[in-house]
Design a protein around this motif. Structure first.
Motif, PDB file in Angstrom:
ATOM      1  N   ALA A 228      -6.210   4.608  -4.397  1.00 11.50           N
ATOM      2  CA  ALA A 228      -5.574   3.598  -5.187  1.00 11.50           C
ATOM      3  C   ALA A 228      -3.950   3.596  -4.938  1.00 11.50           C
ATOM      4  O   ALA A 228      -3.289   4.639  -4.375  1.00 11.50           O
ATOM      5  N   SER A 229      -3.571   2.421  -5.018  1.00 11.50           N
ATOM      6  CA  SER A 229      -2.052   2.090  -4.460  1.00 11.50           C
ATOM      7  C   SER A 229      -0.915   2.722  -5.553  1.00 11.50           C
ATOM      8  O   SER A 229      -1.512   2.522  -6.965  1.00 11.50           O
ATOM      9  N   VAL A 230       0.126   3.088  -5.127  1.00 11.51           N
ATOM     10  CA  VAL A 230       1.242   3.371  -6.043  1.00 11.51           C
ATOM     11  C   VAL A 230       2.354   2.272  -5.900  1.00 11.51           C
ATOM     12  O   VAL A 230       2.617   2.289  -4.631  1.00 11.51           O
ATOM     13  N   GLU A 231       2.742   1.750  -6.917  1.00 10.32           N
ATOM     14  CA  GLU A 231       3.780   0.701  -6.879  1.00 10.32           C
ATOM     15  C   GLU A 231       4.927   0.854  -7.827  1.00 10.32           C
ATOM     16  O   GLU A 231       4.874   1.572  -8.886  1.00 10.32           O
ATOM     17  N   ILE A 232       6.065   0.379  -6.988  1.00 15.14           N
ATOM     18  CA  ILE A 232       7.166   0.323  -7.929  1.00 15.14           C
ATOM     19  C   ILE A 232       7.462  -1.230  -7.973  1.00 15.14           C
ATOM     20  O   ILE A 232       7.617  -1.922  -6.809  1.00 15.14           O
ATOM     21  N   ALA A 233       7.602  -1.935  -9.032  1.00 10.38           N
ATOM     22  CA  ALA A 233       8.037  -3.413  -9.221  1.00 10.38           C
ATOM     23  C   ALA A 233       7.298  -4.197  -8.565  1.00 10.38           C
ATOM     24  O   ALA A 233       7.518  -5.128  -7.900  1.00 10.38           O
ATOM     25  N   GLY A 234       5.813  -3.779  -8.431  1.00 11.45           N
ATOM     26  CA  GLY A 234       4.872  -4.577  -7.883  1.00 11.45           C
ATOM     27  C   GLY A 234       4.838  -4.376  -6.082  1.00 11.45           C
ATOM     28  O   GLY A 234       3.967  -4.860  -5.616  1.00 11.45           O
ATOM     29  N   VAL A 235       5.638  -3.540  -5.656  1.00  9.89           N
ATOM     30  CA  VAL A 235       5.585  -3.195  -4.281  1.00  9.89           C
ATOM     31  C   VAL A 235       4.865  -1.899  -3.878  1.00  9.89           C
ATOM     32  O   VAL A 235       5.295  -0.861  -4.537  1.00  9.89           O
ATOM     33  N   GLU A 236       4.039  -1.890  -3.160  1.00  8.13           N
ATOM     34  CA  GLU A 236       3.382  -0.717  -2.551  1.00  8.13           C
ATOM     35  C   GLU A 236       4.326   0.418  -2.172  1.00  8.13           C
ATOM     36  O   GLU A 236       4.816  -0.131  -1.045  1.00  8.13           O
ATOM     37  N   VAL A 237       4.337   1.462  -2.753  1.00 11.34           N
ATOM     38  CA  VAL A 237       5.208   2.654  -2.042  1.00 11.34           C
ATOM     39  C   VAL A 237       4.342   3.800  -1.918  1.00 11.34           C
ATOM     40  O   VAL A 237       4.983   4.809  -1.516  1.00 11.34           O
ATOM     41  N   GLY A 238       3.224   3.808  -1.993  1.00 13.73           N
ATOM     42  CA  GLY A 238       2.234   5.041  -1.693  1.00 13.73           C
ATOM     43  C   GLY A 238       0.961   5.015  -2.116  1.00 13.73           C
ATOM     44  O   GLY A 238       0.486   3.830  -2.261  1.00 13.73           O
ATOM     45  N   ARG A 239       0.127   5.954  -2.020  1.00  4.68           N
ATOM     46  CA  ARG A 239      -1.182   6.029  -2.418  1.00  4.68           C
ATOM     47  C   ARG A 239      -1.332   7.211  -3.309  1.00  4.68           C
ATOM     48  O   ARG A 239      -0.892   8.233  -3.113  1.00  4.68           O
ATOM     49  N   VAL A 240      -2.561   6.951  -4.225  1.00  7.62           N
ATOM     50  CA  VAL A 240      -2.905   8.371  -4.682  1.00  7.62           C
ATOM     51  C   VAL A 240      -3.803   8.915  -3.941  1.00  7.62           C
ATOM     52  O   VAL A 240      -4.798   8.747  -3.202  1.00  7.62           O
ATOM     53  N   LYS A 241      -3.279  10.589  -3.702  1.00  7.52           N
ATOM     54  CA  LYS A 241      -3.710  11.424  -2.759  1.00  7.52           C
ATOM     55  C   LYS A 241      -4.944  12.129  -2.907  1.00  7.52           C
ATOM     56  O   LYS A 241      -6.336  12.004  -2.361  1.00  7.52           O
ATOM     57  N   GLU A 242      -4.986  12.539  -4.489  1.00  8.45           N
ATOM     58  CA  GLU A 242      -5.956  13.458  -4.837  1.00  8.45           C
ATOM     59  C   GLU A 242      -5.975  13.569  -6.167  1.00  8.45           C
ATOM     60  O   GLU A 242      -5.014  13.398  -6.742  1.00  8.45           O
ATOM     61  N   ILE A 243      -7.140  13.474  -6.993  1.00 11.57           N
ATOM     62  CA  ILE A 243      -7.031  13.781  -8.537  1.00 11.57           C
ATOM     63  C   ILE A 243      -7.913  15.105  -8.565  1.00 11.57           C
ATOM     64  O   ILE A 243      -9.260  15.270  -8.203  1.00 11.57           O
ATOM     65  N   THR A 244      -7.258  16.052  -9.378  1.00 10.75           N
ATOM     66  CA  THR A 244      -7.888  17.265  -9.753  1.00 10.75           C
ATOM     67  C   THR A 244      -7.817  17.493 -11.266  1.00 10.75           C
ATOM     68  O   THR A 244      -7.039  16.813 -11.949  1.00 10.75           O
TER      69      THR A 244
END
Length: 147
Positions: free
Chosen positions: A55-71
């Motif tokens: 899933a995308s990681v956003e700041i102010a609607g701009v994509e700045v990264g991704r969710v790498k892993e959920i544990t």
């Protein structure tokens, strides 16, 4: 000889088609073949219902990264975030799980601070807000437990 030439041309076109499909799959799937230029930070949540890796990681609607892993860490969800190298996060950053539209996909929204120290790779974002669970909200409404 003509048949061999025709088979060679068809083979080249099939090979070009496979290469194009592979390229589109990587680009549209937003996959990284070779490690990108990013760093990892973590965030702990009481619930990440509906959030998925990638899933995308956003700041102010701009994509700045991704969710790498959920544990799972103890009784909380630990989310690893791959943040683009040029983005600076601080210790007072707030991580929230948001939804696009009413029943859209979940993504991570970051509200960067600026008053704290810069977050180093591997550190954890302390302030988090879990997403709204629509199913739980409807269940509370039906059973009369809405506050």
């Amino acid at each position: 000889m003509e048949k061999a030439k025709l088979e060679l041309v068809v083979g080249v076109f099939v090979l070009i088609g496979i290469v194009c499909l592979g390229y589109l799959s990587i680009k549209l799937g937003k996959l990284e073949v070779i490690g990108g230029r990013n760093y990892t930070v973590f965030a702990e949540f009481t619930s990440v219902s509906g959030l998925k890796s990638g899933a995308s990681v956003e700041i102010a609607g701009v994509e700045v990264g991704r969710v790498k892993e959920i544990t799972l860490k103890d009784d909380r969800a630990l989310v690893a975030l791959a943040i683009d190298e040029g983005i600076r996060l601080y210790t007072d950053t707030i991580a929230s799980i948001k939804t696009r539209g009413i029943i859209g996909e979940k993504f991570m929204a970051l509200s960067p601070g600026g008053g704290g120290d810069p977050l180093k790779p591997g550190e954890t974002i302390r302030d988090t807000e879990s997403g709204l669970d629509l199913e739980e909200l409807v269940s509370q409404f039906v059973h009369g437990n809405v506050k």
